[in-house]
Design a protein around this motif. Structure first.
Motif, PDB file in Angstrom:
ATOM      1  N   ASP A 102       2.172   1.927  -3.443  1.00  0.00           N
ATOM      2  CA  ASP A 102       1.109   2.512  -4.278  1.00  0.00           C
ATOM      3  C   ASP A 102       1.035   4.032  -4.096  1.00  0.00           C
ATOM      4  O   ASP A 102       0.740   4.768  -5.026  1.00  0.00           O
ATOM      5  CB  ASP A 102      -0.266   1.918  -3.900  1.00  0.00           C
ATOM      6  CG  ASP A 102      -0.473   0.527  -4.495  1.00  0.00           C
ATOM      7  OD1 ASP A 102       0.312   0.134  -5.374  1.00  0.00           O
ATOM      8  OD2 ASP A 102      -1.417  -0.162  -4.060  1.00  0.00           O
ATOM      9  N   GLU A 103       1.290   4.472  -2.853  1.00  0.00           N
ATOM     10  CA  GLU A 103       1.207   5.921  -2.572  1.00  0.00           C
ATOM     11  C   GLU A 103       2.386   6.684  -3.177  1.00  0.00           C
ATOM     12  O   GLU A 103       2.264   7.837  -3.555  1.00  0.00           O
ATOM     13  CB  GLU A 103       1.262   6.171  -1.056  1.00  0.00           C
ATOM     14  CG  GLU A 103      -0.016   5.862  -0.317  1.00  0.00           C
ATOM     15  CD  GLU A 103       0.229   5.826   1.193  1.00  0.00           C
ATOM     16  OE1 GLU A 103       1.179   6.478   1.687  1.00  0.00           O
ATOM     17  OE2 GLU A 103      -0.531   5.112   1.880  1.00  0.00           O
ATOM     18  N   ALA A 129       0.839  -1.200   0.000  1.00  0.00           N
ATOM     19  CA  ALA A 129       0.000   0.000   0.000  1.00  0.00           C
ATOM     20  C   ALA A 129       0.878   1.256   0.000  1.00  0.00           C
ATOM     21  O   ALA A 129       0.578   2.249  -0.686  1.00  0.00           O
ATOM     22  CB  ALA A 129      -0.916  -0.012   1.223  1.00  0.00           C
ATOM     23  N   ARG A 131       0.310  -6.650  -9.215  1.00  0.00           N
ATOM     24  CA  ARG A 131      -0.205  -5.278  -9.311  1.00  0.00           C
ATOM     25  C   ARG A 131       0.252  -4.559 -10.570  1.00  0.00           C
ATOM     26  O   ARG A 131      -0.448  -3.727 -11.106  1.00  0.00           O
ATOM     27  CB  ARG A 131       0.213  -4.455  -8.089  1.00  0.00           C
ATOM     28  CG  ARG A 131      -0.388  -5.011  -6.821  1.00  0.00           C
ATOM     29  CD  ARG A 131      -0.193  -4.084  -5.643  1.00  0.00           C
ATOM     30  NE  ARG A 131      -0.744  -4.747  -4.467  1.00  0.00           N
ATOM     31  CZ  ARG A 131      -1.201  -4.131  -3.392  1.00  0.00           C
ATOM     32  NH1 ARG A 131      -1.157  -2.823  -3.321  1.00  0.00           N
ATOM     33  NH2 ARG A 131      -1.684  -4.812  -2.375  1.00  0.00           N
ATOM     34  N   ILE A 177       3.764  -7.225  -5.944  1.00  0.00           N
ATOM     35  CA  ILE A 177       3.843  -5.872  -6.521  1.00  0.00           C
ATOM     36  C   ILE A 177       4.143  -5.926  -8.022  1.00  0.00           C
ATOM     37  O   ILE A 177       3.448  -5.292  -8.823  1.00  0.00           O
ATOM     38  CB  ILE A 177       4.894  -5.032  -5.747  1.00  0.00           C
ATOM     39  CG1 ILE A 177       4.415  -4.847  -4.310  1.00  0.00           C
ATOM     40  CG2 ILE A 177       5.117  -3.692  -6.428  1.00  0.00           C
ATOM     41  CD1 ILE A 177       5.431  -4.233  -3.372  1.00  0.00           C
ATOM     42  N   MET A 217       2.074   4.161 -10.378  1.00  0.00           N
ATOM     43  CA  MET A 217       1.916   2.737 -10.707  1.00  0.00           C
ATOM     44  C   MET A 217       1.299   2.590 -12.109  1.00  0.00           C
ATOM     45  O   MET A 217       1.612   1.643 -12.830  1.00  0.00           O
ATOM     46  CB  MET A 217       1.060   2.030  -9.654  1.00  0.00           C
ATOM     47  CG  MET A 217       1.632   2.082  -8.245  1.00  0.00           C
ATOM     48  SD  MET A 217       3.248   1.276  -8.065  1.00  0.00           S
ATOM     49  CE  MET A 217       2.770  -0.310  -7.397  1.00  0.00           C
TER      50      MET A 217
END
Ligand code: G16
Length: 541
Positions: free
Chosen positions: A188-189, A185, A226, A222, A193
């Motif tokens: 992601d910040e 998480a 993701r 990741i 991405m």
């Protein structure tokens, strides 16, 4: 609850990165308990606090965690946050400490050192900022370990660390968490991405070598899940207690499989590896190796491509033996660059005080203000984000950097497991000869300055002496000598070499060739063969 008597240990002085010893040493009766109780005795605010506990999954990880939990419960801790199966990469642990506002955490790892029953184990305490404890605290824990007479421990059955959720352990709650979720998480910040996903969707190919160490599950989630990098992007992705019998050390020697995959026609665009506990990184392009010192400089020069840094960089920091490439970027950006002793803890005060945004070390460590540890996967994502924005190959990006800032050619020679007496005598002789060097010539090169590096922390004023001998030449070249703080048998002598080429265009020589003269000079000047009996280094990176 029980109180067990123990014996003082005189070999629990932490090195560069906590206490690191052979597994057989850690398994001596009361050895681990002695260290943990010494830490508990020296921590303030332990009663009612939250502690994070996790490690890189190496041999002895699970047994050590069970002991630490029983001791934490007996010492008044109210909550322990543990990664499932005892797994937490070092940067993920740092993140969790910060996110949960914990008093700190125990991180179990011997980093890049080999694991297994005959390998190494290690432990360190990280404080509330998520970073390695200060020298003041580790010294005080060490002092306590030499006088301690007993430790507190609960007498209970092991708890199941494979199931997520909360379990009571006497007065304490153990919370078993997904080791990847909070870290993913955070990534992601920080990053764009979507841009990285588009890069992969456009056919960009990479290989990530997790070296059978802790980053496998993080990288799969990741990179593959993701970001859509193809399945099979992560190799050696299953963490093993002995890392498959290899050194989980991401360098040209120990990650040879990855290096071979990145060479020749048809090789992927990008290669990366991380170490035992996930804080180191190595970056490769097709047929192209990026030295960690260059990696820091290139990332700093291109950080504006990454959402987390669009506001600009406050400053940079590098460890003393790291090349001066980052200083040149800082000068161009008009921001400060701090030179610190080796050891990530020295970056912590600068990061906490908001003086720097990026930092790095020649020992394959790069990091930023997002946690208080170096971070291997974060560095890989930095590169991916920059490559996605710049649409250049790794080699093109680095060469562009050399054209703008000049090329700082860099190499490190390691002499491992040498006799401690010889290594100490070599350093003593070097130190004794320092005063005569400035203004003289060494091997036909004019010496500008020569000293034993010392550092005053600009934030807390603490002083660190004797951090390594450095000789700087008038032409920008440098030789640095220091003894490693992370080895577990004998001494490891490191010799760091660097040369500056302001205009490298058209004559790009391999680093080993470009540094050959300097390497000979460094070996002769220190009398390496005479003191260590070694004619050549064990590892050259
Ligand atoms: C540790 C420290 C690093 C440091 C490295 C140096 O790395 O965390 O900050 O650069 O040791 O090692 P040596 O003293 O052997 O040169 P790690 O990845 O082993 O935790």
């Amino acid at each position: 609850m029980g109180f067990q008597t123990t014996v003082p240990f005189d070999d629990q002085r932490p090195g560069t990165s906590g206490l690191r010893k052979a597994v057989s040493v850690f398994r001596q009766a009361n050895y681990l308990e002695n260290f943990i109780q010494s830490a508990f005795d020296r921590l303030t605010g332990l009663e009612g606090a939250t502690l994070v506990v996790g490690g890189d999954g190496r041999y002895y990880n699970s047994a050590a965690i069970q002991t630490i939990l029983q001791m934490a419960a007996a010492n008044g801790v109210s909550r322990a946050v543990v990664g499932r199966d005892g797994i937490l990469s070092t940067p993920a642990a740092s993140n969790l400490i910060r996110k949960r506002r914990a008093l700190g955490g125990f991180i179990l790892s011997a980093s890049h050192n080999p694991g297994g029953p005959d390998g190494d184990f290690g432990i360190k305490f990280n404080g509330a900022n998520g970073g390695p404890a200060s020298e003041v605290l580790t010294d005080s824990i060490y002092a306590r370990s030499r006088e301690i007479e007993g430790y507190r421990i609960r007498d209970g059955a092991d708890i199941n660390l494979s199931r997520l959720g909360e379990i009571g352990l006497g007065p304490m709650v153990v919370e078993v968490v997904d080791p990847v979720a909070d870290y993913a998480a955070l990534m992601d910040e920080i990053f764009d991405m979507a841009a990285i996903r588009a890069l992969f969707a456009g056919g960009f190919r990479m290989v990530f070598d997790a070296m059978h160490a802790v980053t496998g599950p993080y990288a799969r989630e990741i990179l593959e899940n993701r970001l859509g990098a193809g399945p099979g992007t992560v190799i050696n992705g299953i963490p093993l207690e002995d890392f498959g019998g290899h050194h989980p050390d991401p360098n040209l020697v120990h990650a040879a499989e990855l290096v071979a995959m990145l060479s020749g026609e048809g090789a992927p665009d990008f290669g990366a590896a991380s170490d035992g506990d996930g804080d180191r990184n190595m970056i490769l392009g097709r047929d192209f190796y990026v030295s960690p010192s260059d990696s820091l400089a290139v990332l700093a020069a291109n950080a504006h491509c990454v959402p987390h840094f669009t506001g600009g960089l406050k400053g940079l920091a590098r460890s003393m033996p790291t090349s001066q490439a980052a200083d040149r970027v800082a000068a161009a950006l008009g921001i400060p660059c701090y030179e610190t002793p080796t050891g990530w803890k020295f970056f912590g005060t600068l990061l906490d005080a908001g003086k720097i945004s990026l930092c790095g070390e020649e020992s394959f460590g790069t990091g930023s203000d997002h946690v208080r540890e170096k971070d291997g996967l974060w560095a890989v994502l930095m590169w991916l984000n920059v490559l996605a924005a710049r649409r250049l190959s790794v080699a093109e990006l680095v060469r562009e950097h050399w054209r703008t800032c000049g090329r700082t050619i860099y190499g490190r020679h390691d002499y491992e497991g040498v006799a401690t007496e010889g290594a100490n005598a070599l350093m003593a002789e070097l130190r004794a000869g320092l005063a005569a060097l400035p203004g003289s010539g060494l091997g036909g090169r004019a010496v500008a300055t020569a000293d034993d590096f010392s550092y005053t922390d600009p934030v807390d004023g603490s002083r660190s002496e004797r951090q390594g001998v450095r000789i700087s030449f008038a032409d920008g070249a440098r030789i640095v000598y220091r003894l490693s703080g992370t080895g577990t048998s004998g001494a490891t002598l490191r010799v760091y070499l660097e040369r500056y080429q302001p205009d490298p265009a058209g004559h790009e020589t391999a680093a080993t060739e470009a540094l050959a003269d300097l390497a000979t000079l460094a070996a002769e000047h220190a009398g390496i063969a005479r003191h260590t009996g070694r004619a050549t280094p064990d590892v050259v990176t």
